[in-house]
Write an enzyme that holds these catalytic residues in place. Structure first.
Site, PDB file in Angstrom:
ATOM      1  N   TYR A  71      41.416 -74.918  62.203  1.00 16.98           N
ATOM      2  CA  TYR A  71      40.638 -75.917  61.468  1.00 16.98           C
ATOM      3  C   TYR A  71      39.609 -76.576  62.390  1.00 16.98           C
ATOM      4  O   TYR A  71      39.940 -77.123  63.449  1.00 16.98           O
ATOM      5  CB  TYR A  71      41.535 -76.999  60.865  1.00 16.98           C
ATOM      6  CG  TYR A  71      42.425 -76.534  59.727  1.00 16.98           C
ATOM      7  CD1 TYR A  71      42.262 -75.289  59.125  1.00 16.98           C
ATOM      8  CD2 TYR A  71      43.438 -77.346  59.241  1.00 16.98           C
ATOM      9  CE1 TYR A  71      43.080 -74.867  58.086  1.00 16.98           C
ATOM     10  CE2 TYR A  71      44.262 -76.937  58.189  1.00 16.98           C
ATOM     11  CZ  TYR A  71      44.067 -75.691  57.628  1.00 16.98           C
ATOM     12  OH  TYR A  71      44.877 -75.286  56.593  1.00 16.98           O
TER      13      TYR A  71
HETATM   14  N1  LIG Z   1      47.375 -72.659  54.218  1.00 16.69           N
HETATM   15  C1  LIG Z   1      46.134 -72.438  53.845  1.00 16.69           C
HETATM   16  O1  LIG Z   1      45.636 -71.316  53.875  1.00 16.69           O
HETATM   17  C2  LIG Z   1      45.305 -73.603  53.386  1.00 16.69           C
HETATM   18  C3  LIG Z   1      44.099 -73.395  52.717  1.00 16.69           C
HETATM   19  C4  LIG Z   1      43.376 -74.510  52.294  1.00 16.69           C
HETATM   20  C5  LIG Z   1      43.846 -75.789  52.555  1.00 16.69           C
HETATM   21  N2  LIG Z   1      45.025 -75.970  53.236  1.00 16.69           N
HETATM   22  C6  LIG Z   1      45.546 -77.331  53.545  1.00 16.69           C
HETATM   23  O2  LIG Z   1      45.557 -78.090  52.340  1.00 16.69           O
HETATM   24  C7  LIG Z   1      44.757 -79.261  52.512  1.00 16.69           C
HETATM   25  C8  LIG Z   1      44.140 -79.653  51.219  1.00 16.69           C
HETATM   26  O3  LIG Z   1      43.285 -78.610  50.762  1.00 16.69           O
HETATM   27  P1  LIG Z   1      41.931 -78.957  50.022  1.00 16.69           P
HETATM   28  O4  LIG Z   1      41.049 -79.767  50.882  1.00 16.69           O
HETATM   29  O5  LIG Z   1      41.405 -77.690  49.461  1.00 16.69           O
HETATM   30  O6  LIG Z   1      42.547 -79.929  48.888  1.00 16.69           O
HETATM   31  P2  LIG Z   1      42.085 -80.449  47.512  1.00 16.69           P
HETATM   32  O7  LIG Z   1      42.869 -81.704  47.351  1.00 16.69           O
HETATM   33  O8  LIG Z   1      42.223 -79.399  46.460  1.00 16.69           O
HETATM   34  O9  LIG Z   1      40.508 -80.751  47.670  1.00 16.69           O
HETATM   35  C9  LIG Z   1      40.085 -81.772  48.510  1.00 16.69           C
HETATM   36  C10 LIG Z   1      38.608 -82.058  48.256  1.00 16.69           C
HETATM   37  O10 LIG Z   1      38.400 -82.444  46.907  1.00 16.69           O
HETATM   38  C11 LIG Z   1      37.492 -83.542  46.846  1.00 16.69           C
HETATM   39  N3  LIG Z   1      38.279 -84.693  46.395  1.00 16.69           N
HETATM   40  C12 LIG Z   1      39.556 -85.005  46.743  1.00 16.69           C
HETATM   41  N4  LIG Z   1      39.974 -86.122  46.137  1.00 16.69           N
HETATM   42  C13 LIG Z   1      38.955 -86.542  45.378  1.00 16.69           C
HETATM   43  C14 LIG Z   1      38.787 -87.630  44.495  1.00 16.69           C
HETATM   44  N5  LIG Z   1      39.768 -88.498  44.288  1.00 16.69           N
HETATM   45  N6  LIG Z   1      37.584 -87.764  43.853  1.00 16.69           N
HETATM   46  C15 LIG Z   1      36.609 -86.874  44.037  1.00 16.69           C
HETATM   47  N7  LIG Z   1      36.708 -85.818  44.869  1.00 16.69           N
HETATM   48  C16 LIG Z   1      37.859 -85.639  45.533  1.00 16.69           C
HETATM   49  C17 LIG Z   1      36.949 -83.719  48.252  1.00 16.69           C
HETATM   50  O11 LIG Z   1      35.854 -82.840  48.465  1.00 16.69           O
HETATM   51  P3  LIG Z   1      34.310 -83.247  48.200  1.00 16.69           P
HETATM   52  O12 LIG Z   1      34.176 -84.725  48.418  1.00 16.69           O
HETATM   53  O13 LIG Z   1      33.576 -82.426  49.167  1.00 16.69           O
HETATM   54  O14 LIG Z   1      34.031 -82.834  46.799  1.00 16.69           O
HETATM   55  C18 LIG Z   1      38.108 -83.219  49.099  1.00 16.69           C
HETATM   56  O15 LIG Z   1      37.727 -82.819  50.392  1.00 16.69           O
HETATM   57  C19 LIG Z   1      43.769 -78.879  53.618  1.00 16.69           C
HETATM   58  O16 LIG Z   1      43.191 -80.011  54.241  1.00 16.69           O
HETATM   59  C20 LIG Z   1      44.666 -78.090  54.539  1.00 16.69           C
HETATM   60  O17 LIG Z   1      45.440 -78.978  55.315  1.00 16.69           O
HETATM   61  C21 LIG Z   1      45.753 -74.896  53.639  1.00 16.69           C
END
Ligand SMILES: NC(=O)c1ccc[n+]([C@@H]2O[C@H](COP(=O)([O-])OP(=O)(O)OC[C@H]3O[C@@H](n4cnc5c(N)ncnc54)[C@H](OP(=O)(O)O)[C@@H]3O)[C@@H](O)[C@H]2O)c1
Length: 337
Positions: A71
């Site tokens: 990351y």
């Molecule tokens: N194991 C794996 O392969 C893998 C893959 C992916 C992620 N992960 C882990 O899972 C975590 C979460 O994944 P993700 O970032 O994809 O999670 P997510 O919760 O699906 O998306 C997060 C994104 O959504 C937007 N967001 C979140 N809350 C919001 C709200 N209340 N209002 C408006 N927009 C909102 C923001 O992006 P914007 O502001 O840019 O729109 C934020 O960065 C990662 O940080 C990582 O630790 C693991």
């Protein structure tokens, strides 16, 4: 309200019901692609914002922090380490991951081979400024390395005290491989995987077929990533493709092709309607649906701002009726008929 805790899979460890995602810490996008070969483009979450997000999570009693060696090209682990230096490391459950390519051009610089695992865990511990991680995930399955080799290597890392528990981050159709690895561990007396980290949310439902059955049967915890589908399930995207400027996901080609589909907007409509019925945010309903699922341990929420994070951490307080859960359950399958 303070975040509740839950047992992590078959372990005795208590983790927060919502984990803190750090994928975007230090992540550099140049022309919509993640790259680190120049200082151009944008860094999605800089170190100051990362510390603010971690502070906000800890203030709510959150203890479960998810990172990976790749990351932000290592910045995520490094910045978590800097933040932890001013705190009691024992208050936190730190999970990291190894597998993704870390040494361009080196055929042994990725995967789960013994050389890579042993080198990377030391690099991760050094960046995190700690002697051990609570949880080490294999970031994906590795078909090149025999399962016997990596299960034995991982068991060694546990014996040496560098790692407490083992997890695997992969989804369907890897069920049989995960079972095979754990059967090897059982026969040889190695530490098994006790936690899985697949993608799961209202529009990515593949794991419901067999993966969840495997986890239930073998007592494996499920720590879903992208529970808000990269922000799609927050209600800020509309069918007319009029993206908000502050959305980094909207600039990402993979996000557009995977999430901005007509069938996903059908699911979003159901979610939005239910959010209006209960007077909650769309993100609350999407997260509450997961938190209610008996097989889900602790979704990992991502956030670009402290406001988003605080909103998401309130999801545990939202109550839905059986009928509303059923409508959410059916939304994806209904949209495919
Ligand atoms: N194991 C794996 O392969 C893998 C893959 C992916 C992620 N992960 C882990 O899972 C975590 C979460 O994944 P993700 O970032 O994809 O999670 P997510 O919760 O699906 O998306 C997060 C994104 O959504 C937007 N967001 C979140 N809350 C919001 C709200 N209340 N209002 C408006 N927009 C909102 C923001 O992006 P914007 O502001 O840019 O729109 C934020 O960065 C990662 O940080 C990582 O630790 C693991």
């Amino acid at each position: 309200m303070t975040l509740e805790t839950v047992s992590l899979g078959g372990t005795g460890l208590e983790v927060s019901r919502l984990a803190m995602g750090t994928w975007r810490f230090g992540r550099r996008l140049i022309d919509g692609e993640e790259r680190y070969d120049s200082d151009d483009g944008i860094v999605e979450t800089n170190e100051e914002r990362a510390a603010d997000l971690l502070d906000a999570y800890a203030e709510r009693g959150g203890n479960f922090i998810d990172t990976a060696d790749k990351y932000g090209d290592g910045k995520s682990e490094e910045w978590i380490g800097n933040w932890l230096a001013d705190r009691d490391r024992e208050d936190f459950i730190i999970a990291t991951k190894i597998h993704r390519p870390r040494r361009p051009g080196d055929p042994n610089g990725e995967g789960l081979n013994r050389k890579h695992l042993r080198r990377q865990i030391d690099i991760s511990l050094d960046r995190l400024g700690t002697d051990y991680v609570d949880l080490l995930y294999c970031h994906r399955w590795d078909d090149r390395t025999p399962a016997e080799e990596f299960m034995r290597t991982l068991d060694g890392l546990v014996s040496e005290g560098k790692v407490n528990y083992l997890g695997i981050s992969s989804g369907s159709p890897d069920e049989w491989k995960i079972v095979k690895a754990n059967e090897i561990a059982r026969r040889r007396g190695y530490e098994p995987f006790t936690v899985t980290q697949p993608r799961y949310n209202l529009v990515d439902r593949e794991i419901e077929a067999n993966y969840m059955d495997m986890c239930r049967d073998y007592g494996l915890g499920i720590v879903p990533w992208s529970p808000l589908a990269w922000g799609f399930l927050t209600g800020k995207y509309s069918r007319d493709r009029d993206f908000p400027d502050d959305s980094t996901a909207a600039a990402d080609a993979r996000f557009k092709s995977h999430y901005l589909t007509e069938e996903n907007f059908d699911v979003l409509e159901v979610t939005t309607a239910i959010a209006e019925e209960v007077g909650a945010k769309v993100a609350h309903v999407a997260l509450a649906w997961q938190l209610h699922h008996p097989d889900v341990t602790a979704p990992i929420v991502g956030a670009s701002t402290v406001e988003q994070l605080e909103e998401n951490l309130d999801a545990d307080d939202v109550s839905l009726t059986d009928d509303q859960f059923a409508r959410l359950d059916e939304a994806k399958t209904a949209s495919l008929v």
